[in-house]
Design a protein around this motif. Sequence first.
Motif, PDB file in Angstrom:
ATOM      1  N   SER A 291       0.846  -1.190   0.000  1.00 57.75           N
ATOM      2  CA  SER A 291       0.000   0.000   0.000  1.00 57.75           C
ATOM      3  C   SER A 291       0.876   1.232   0.000  1.00 57.75           C
ATOM      4  CB  SER A 291      -0.906   0.019   1.240  1.00 57.75           C
ATOM      5  OG  SER A 291      -1.593   1.259   1.343  1.00 57.75           O
TER       6      SER A 291
ATOM      7  N   TRP B 280      -0.535   4.297   0.688  1.00 58.86           N
ATOM      8  CA  TRP B 280      -1.223   5.299   1.481  1.00 58.86           C
ATOM      9  C   TRP B 280      -0.499   5.557   2.796  1.00 58.86           C
ATOM     10  CZ3 TRP B 280      -6.307   7.255   0.137  1.00 58.86           C
ATOM     11  CH2 TRP B 280      -6.809   6.749  -1.055  1.00 58.86           C
TER      12      TRP B 280
ATOM     13  N   SER C 206      -3.489   1.573   7.768  1.00 62.51           N
ATOM     14  CA  SER C 206      -3.422   2.444   6.603  1.00 62.51           C
ATOM     15  C   SER C 206      -4.672   3.302   6.510  1.00 62.51           C
ATOM     16  CB  SER C 206      -3.287   1.598   5.333  1.00 62.51           C
ATOM     17  OG  SER C 206      -3.507   2.368   4.177  1.00 62.51           O
TER      18      SER C 206
ATOM     19  N   GLY D 267      -5.791   4.105   3.704  1.00 65.06           N
ATOM     20  CA  GLY D 267      -6.345   3.728   2.416  1.00 65.06           C
ATOM     21  C   GLY D 267      -7.177   2.473   2.484  1.00 65.06           C
TER      22      GLY D 267
ATOM     23  N   GLU E  46      -2.966   9.207  -1.498  1.00 61.95           N
ATOM     24  CA  GLU E  46      -2.624   7.911  -2.075  1.00 61.95           C
ATOM     25  C   GLU E  46      -1.244   7.911  -2.727  1.00 61.95           C
ATOM     26  OE1 GLU E  46      -4.370   4.725  -5.413  1.00 61.95           O
ATOM     27  OE2 GLU E  46      -5.387   6.638  -5.041  1.00 61.95           O
TER      28      GLU E  46
END
Length: 720
Positions: A157, A159, A173, A175, A388
Amino acid sequence: MSRLLPKTAFALGLFAGATLATTAPVPPAATTQVTAERIGDGIAAFLPPGVTAYPHSLALLRTPEAEGAVPADWPIRPRFDRHDGKTRVTVTVPQGADLYGTGEVTGPLRRNGESITLWNTDNFEYAKDDGKRLYQSHPWVLGVRPDGSAFGVLFDSTWRATLATGSDIVFESSGPAMPVIVIDRASPQAVLKGLAELTGTMPLPPRWALGYQQSRWSYTPDTRVLQIADEFRKRRIPADVIWMDIDYMDGFRVFSFDPKTFPDPKRLNRELHARGFHSVWMIDPGVKIDPGYKVYDSGTAQDVWVKDAQDHDYRGTVWPGAVVFPDFTRPQTQQWWSDLYMDFMAQGADGVWNDMNEPSVFNVDGQTMPDDNRHRGGGELVPGPHLEYHNVYGMLMVHATREGIQAANPDKRPFVLTRSNFLGGQRYAATWTGDNASTWDDLKLSIPMSINLGLSGQPFSGPDIGGFSGVATPGLWANWIAVGAFYPFSRGHTIKAPQQKEPWAFGPAVEQTARIAIERRYRLLPYLYTLFRQSSVHGVPVMRPVFFADPRDPQLRAEQQAFLLGDDLLVVPAFAQHPALPQGIWRTVSLVDGDRADPLQATLKVRGGAIVPLGRIVQDSNENSFQPLTLLVSLDARGQAQGTLYEDAGDGYGYRHGEYRLTSYRAERQGDTVKVSIAGREGRWPAAARPLVVQLITDAGVIAARGKDGKVTLQLPRAH
């Protein structure tokens, strides 16, 4: 067809939480179970509920392909859930396991009980969060069990996230749910090779990039640059590179040169090359808002800038004042940025330094652009908020930079240094650890930081030797260069301040310590280049933790003062207090006259059973250091030793077509003699007709002999 195979699923919006294009098809029904598939030897991918296909990944070389079911007894399995509006992944740590990796952060080598923030941050003197968030993000943990077997966990990820390493590894996270990859193999070295299979390896750098390098904010005007170069040569201190910080630019406009202080950069580069130096020049991402300035005008015409939440060009403030920032998620922007290097590299520059690329923005909360800024994406990257793409902004930038340098100089290997990066970014750039300070704490921190970067897939790193900010005492600077000569990336650098931090700036005694230390590095260039080639092929670090000598020895697990270069050379800094050193045969060696007498030099030890190739002392890597070639031989208990030497042109790509030579040497005791021979050769690079010096390191001293390469016999003294 495997559920892990489709590469376009993420771009079409099949990944939970992705920004959907208006033309995206209706996704299939979400799964409610974790999907687990083998994707390699000892490698498994876990997709959380709701994710039906592996998304496009910036960390990975390619989208994983499933090879079958994960065995029922697979020991490391992530658990996924939502917590306080965040995605959380939990991995139980096996009893007694020691944890490492987590990328570029301060703190101890052993990462158990640590918590960090993965949010690339301009962090002067590591002051924010006590250095627990710095310029790069590596969502990766390496674990080593008591029996020496190992595992690695990759949280795929980009994020903003936190990573805690207690009895559980907990990744939280901001995200959507993300895939998690687990590598489980017999040793930490094997796990890192698995990481390299996933994220790629560092490209083989040009040989000159392994030399000592000198920088300052800033050497200006151009005559000062040449003065520094001449001073190195006059004082016989080896060096390969001089760096240009932002003051060479015209009003800090990137891709420009100050007409008063750097009126003829092509001539400057030509004169540096004549002195045996290469040059590296800084390029930041912020482009000055200045109609009539061709970089700004061309970028505006092609609509390359990051947008704010209202779809206007985002404007921030950095060194030039008001700036705009390229949106590197767009293929068109990447091409535009790459093309800017054609004219720039034509001035004779050898390398590029991408700084401030978190990106750093002055005079705003968080020192970066707002989370809701818009990146428009393209190709395999979907549109998304800065939240992001923030952590990969620098990585996307250096990818485009590398492509541009490669296009401008297709017959040369690019060299790029970056401050900001992400897991897998070793494919594009080397790195340094940012704005450290001239303190003993930062000197000591630099060793575990560099080791853990290597344990996170980035082998080409090092700190600013001597400390970037603050005043260095002569003793501190001398100790720093004495160990800094053995970092993979070895560069002295300092802030714009009255104090000079060149090797001669602290008086004759410190200058001599620096000369000895750097000469030791240059003697080791054949060995270092061999290690860099090994890393470029297999992904193993150049600078390694001591526990790599025996992953089953618990006494070595926390050692963060001493370190290994490759498998065969142990570096023990003079300031190390009671270091835990590996068992077995490790013999102390001298590389340069005076290195054993200087109390500030690091102690170097060669492993029993190793052959370490050395060159002669040269002032820069353009000189042929292999006349003669020296082999340091340290026999094991059986009277044997092995080692390798990698050679090629030092630049270009002939090695990809077999134009290299990898020589395996063997030493064996036979009665009262030790015979050193060539055990094998690989590659089409012609064998060198050169003299060979063999230095047999024994507990009683050094026995030396000369002969032809691969045919030397040493006579041992008879026992009385």
